[in-house]
Write a protein that holds these residues in place. Structure first.
Motif, PDB file in Angstrom:
ATOM      1  N   VAL A  48       0.843  -1.199   0.000  1.00  0.00           N
ATOM      2  CA  VAL A  48       0.000   0.000   0.000  1.00  0.00           C
ATOM      3  C   VAL A  48       0.876   1.246   0.000  1.00  0.00           C
ATOM      4  O   VAL A  48       0.599   2.219  -0.724  1.00  0.00           O
ATOM      5  N   ASN A  49       1.934   1.230   0.777  1.00  0.00           N
ATOM      6  CA  ASN A  49       2.857   2.363   0.833  1.00  0.00           C
ATOM      7  C   ASN A  49       3.502   2.620  -0.521  1.00  0.00           C
ATOM      8  O   ASN A  49       3.613   3.769  -0.955  1.00  0.00           O
ATOM      9  N   ILE A  50       3.933   1.564  -1.179  1.00  0.00           N
ATOM     10  CA  ILE A  50       4.569   1.713  -2.490  1.00  0.00           C
ATOM     11  C   ILE A  50       3.576   2.279  -3.504  1.00  0.00           C
ATOM     12  O   ILE A  50       3.899   3.197  -4.268  1.00  0.00           O
ATOM     13  N   ILE A  51       2.359   1.754  -3.502  1.00  0.00           N
ATOM     14  CA  ILE A  51       1.333   2.238  -4.434  1.00  0.00           C
ATOM     15  C   ILE A  51       1.010   3.710  -4.176  1.00  0.00           C
ATOM     16  O   ILE A  51       0.941   4.519  -5.106  1.00  0.00           O
ATOM     17  N   LEU A  52       0.820   4.061  -2.906  1.00  0.00           N
ATOM     18  CA  LEU A  52       0.522   5.456  -2.580  1.00  0.00           C
ATOM     19  C   LEU A  52       1.686   6.377  -2.924  1.00  0.00           C
ATOM     20  O   LEU A  52       1.478   7.511  -3.371  1.00  0.00           O
ATOM     21  N   THR A  53       2.902   5.908  -2.749  1.00  0.00           N
ATOM     22  CA  THR A  53       4.066   6.721  -3.091  1.00  0.00           C
ATOM     23  C   THR A  53       4.146   6.944  -4.599  1.00  0.00           C
ATOM     24  O   THR A  53       4.452   8.052  -5.055  1.00  0.00           O
ATOM     25  N   ILE A  54       3.858   5.931  -5.379  1.00  0.00           N
ATOM     26  CA  ILE A  54       3.853   6.083  -6.839  1.00  0.00           C
ATOM     27  C   ILE A  54       2.765   7.062  -7.267  1.00  0.00           C
ATOM     28  O   ILE A  54       2.991   7.937  -8.114  1.00  0.00           O
ATOM     29  N   ILE A  55       1.584   6.955  -6.666  1.00  0.00           N
ATOM     30  CA  ILE A  55       0.497   7.886  -6.965  1.00  0.00           C
ATOM     31  C   ILE A  55       0.907   9.310  -6.570  1.00  0.00           C
ATOM     32  O   ILE A  55       0.669  10.260  -7.314  1.00  0.00           O
TER      33      ILE A  55
END
Length: 152
Positions: free
Chosen positions: A61-68
Protein backbone atom coordinates in the motif's frame (compact mmCIF):
# COMPACT_ATOMS: atom_id res chain seq x y z
CA UNK A 1 -6.02 35.78 -15.12
CA UNK A 2 -7.81 35.89 -18.48
CA UNK A 3 -8.20 32.12 -18.47
CA UNK A 4 -9.84 32.29 -15.04
CA UNK A 5 -12.14 35.09 -16.18
CA UNK A 6 -13.21 33.15 -19.25
CA UNK A 7 -13.77 29.92 -17.35
CA UNK A 8 -15.53 31.22 -14.26
CA UNK A 9 -18.92 30.10 -15.58
CA UNK A 10 -17.92 26.52 -16.28
CA UNK A 11 -19.79 23.55 -14.84
CA UNK A 12 -19.29 23.15 -11.07
CA UNK A 13 -17.04 26.24 -11.10
CA UNK A 14 -13.99 24.24 -12.16
CA UNK A 15 -11.39 26.52 -13.62
CA UNK A 16 -7.63 26.02 -13.90
CA UNK A 17 -6.87 27.74 -10.61
CA UNK A 18 -9.42 25.78 -8.58
CA UNK A 19 -8.32 22.52 -10.24
CA UNK A 20 -4.68 23.31 -9.39
CA UNK A 21 -5.56 23.89 -5.74
CA UNK A 22 -7.66 20.71 -5.69
CA UNK A 23 -4.70 18.67 -6.95
CA UNK A 24 -2.43 20.42 -4.45
CA UNK A 25 -4.74 19.48 -1.59
CA UNK A 26 -4.95 15.94 -2.97
CA UNK A 27 -1.15 15.60 -2.78
CA UNK A 28 -1.24 16.84 0.81
CA UNK A 29 -3.93 14.28 1.65
CA UNK A 30 -1.93 11.44 0.06
CA UNK A 31 1.19 12.49 1.96
CA UNK A 32 -0.78 12.58 5.21
CA UNK A 33 -2.20 9.11 4.48
CA UNK A 34 1.29 7.71 3.85
CA UNK A 35 2.54 9.24 7.10
CA UNK A 36 -0.38 7.85 9.12
CA UNK A 37 0.05 4.37 7.63
CA UNK A 38 3.72 4.47 8.56
CA UNK A 39 2.99 5.68 12.09
CA UNK A 40 0.32 3.11 12.89
CA UNK A 41 1.64 0.02 11.10
CA UNK A 42 5.28 -0.15 12.08
CA UNK A 43 5.93 -2.42 15.06
CA UNK A 44 9.08 -2.96 17.04
CA UNK A 45 10.54 -6.44 16.84
CA UNK A 46 12.43 -7.56 19.88
CA UNK A 47 13.87 -5.30 22.54
CA UNK A 48 15.83 -2.98 20.24
CA UNK A 49 13.72 0.16 19.51
CA UNK A 50 15.51 0.64 16.17
CA UNK A 51 14.46 -2.78 14.92
CA UNK A 52 11.04 -2.13 13.33
CA UNK A 53 8.96 -4.12 10.91
CA UNK A 54 5.90 -3.53 8.78
CA UNK A 55 3.54 -6.14 7.38
CA UNK A 56 3.90 -6.81 3.66
CA UNK A 57 0.34 -5.64 2.91
CA UNK A 58 1.14 -2.19 4.28
CA UNK A 59 4.42 -2.12 2.37
CA UNK A 60 2.55 -2.69 -0.89
CA UNK A 61 0.00 0.00 0.00
CA UNK A 62 2.86 2.36 0.83
CA UNK A 63 4.57 1.71 -2.49
CA UNK A 64 1.33 2.24 -4.43
CA UNK A 65 0.52 5.46 -2.58
CA UNK A 66 4.07 6.72 -3.09
CA UNK A 67 3.85 6.08 -6.84
CA UNK A 68 0.50 7.89 -6.97
CA UNK A 69 1.99 10.74 -4.94
CA UNK A 70 4.90 11.08 -7.38
CA UNK A 71 2.55 11.13 -10.39
CA UNK A 72 0.21 13.69 -8.85
CA UNK A 73 3.13 15.86 -7.74
CA UNK A 74 4.53 15.76 -11.28
CA UNK A 75 1.12 16.82 -12.60
CA UNK A 76 1.13 19.61 -10.05
CA UNK A 77 4.50 20.90 -11.27
CA UNK A 78 3.31 20.79 -14.89
CA UNK A 79 0.08 22.63 -14.02
CA UNK A 80 2.01 25.29 -12.08
CA UNK A 81 4.31 25.82 -15.06
CA UNK A 82 1.34 26.07 -17.40
CA UNK A 83 -1.07 28.19 -15.33
CA UNK A 84 1.12 30.35 -13.09
CA UNK A 85 4.26 30.90 -15.18
CA UNK A 86 3.03 34.18 -16.68
CA UNK A 87 1.97 35.55 -13.32
CA UNK A 88 5.31 34.57 -11.81
CA UNK A 89 7.15 36.31 -14.65
CA UNK A 90 5.01 39.43 -14.27
CA UNK A 91 5.70 39.61 -10.54
CA UNK A 92 9.45 39.20 -11.12
CA UNK A 93 9.32 41.88 -13.83
CA UNK A 94 7.52 44.34 -11.52
CA UNK A 95 10.09 43.71 -8.76
CA UNK A 96 12.92 44.39 -11.22
CA UNK A 97 11.26 47.65 -12.34
CA UNK A 98 10.81 48.75 -8.71
CA UNK A 99 14.46 47.99 -8.03
CA UNK A 100 15.54 49.94 -11.11
CA UNK A 101 13.39 52.94 -10.16
CA UNK A 102 14.89 52.98 -6.67
CA UNK A 103 18.37 52.70 -8.11
CA UNK A 104 18.14 55.06 -11.12
CA UNK A 105 15.14 57.22 -10.33
CA UNK A 106 12.11 57.95 -12.47
CA UNK A 107 12.05 58.18 -16.26
CA UNK A 108 14.02 61.25 -17.43
CA UNK A 109 11.86 64.20 -18.46
CA UNK A 110 13.57 64.46 -21.85
CA UNK A 111 12.26 61.01 -22.79
CA UNK A 112 8.79 61.80 -21.44
CA UNK A 113 8.66 65.02 -23.49
CA UNK A 114 9.71 63.18 -26.67
CA UNK A 115 6.90 60.70 -26.13
CA UNK A 116 4.33 63.41 -25.38
CA UNK A 117 5.28 65.34 -28.52
CA UNK A 118 5.22 62.19 -30.64
CA UNK A 119 8.89 62.50 -31.59
CA UNK A 120 9.45 58.77 -31.69
CA UNK A 121 12.07 58.92 -34.42
CA UNK A 122 14.30 60.96 -32.08
CA UNK A 123 14.26 58.23 -29.44
CA UNK A 124 17.50 56.33 -29.29
CA UNK A 125 17.99 52.69 -28.42
CA UNK A 126 19.22 53.44 -24.87
CA UNK A 127 16.20 55.67 -24.27
CA UNK A 128 13.88 52.87 -25.37
CA UNK A 129 15.73 50.57 -22.99
CA UNK A 130 15.26 53.13 -20.20
CA UNK A 131 11.52 53.13 -20.86
CA UNK A 132 11.51 49.35 -20.74
CA UNK A 133 13.61 49.12 -17.56
CA UNK A 134 11.91 51.96 -15.65
CA UNK A 135 8.30 51.62 -16.81
CA UNK A 136 7.97 48.06 -18.05
CA UNK A 137 6.48 46.43 -21.11
CA UNK A 138 2.91 46.96 -19.87
CA UNK A 139 3.23 50.72 -19.42
CA UNK A 140 1.43 53.22 -21.63
CA UNK A 141 4.75 54.79 -22.62
CA UNK A 142 6.20 51.54 -23.89
CA UNK A 143 2.98 50.59 -25.70
CA UNK A 144 3.00 53.97 -27.45
CA UNK A 145 6.65 53.60 -28.49
CA UNK A 146 6.08 50.02 -29.54
CA UNK A 147 3.52 51.10 -32.13
CA UNK A 148 6.16 53.17 -33.93
CA UNK A 149 7.46 50.96 -36.79
CA UNK A 150 10.76 52.82 -37.11
CA UNK A 151 11.85 51.72 -33.63
CA UNK A 152 11.13 48.02 -33.97
Amino acid sequence: MYTEYDSRNRVFGINPKSFYYFVRNLTNLIALTIALINIFTYETVGEDPDDVQQESVYEIVNIILTIIQICVALALVIMWAYFFRRRHQAVKWERMIDKNVKKQGILPTAIVKKIERGEYEKLEKDECMSIMMLKGANSEEFKTVKEEPSLF
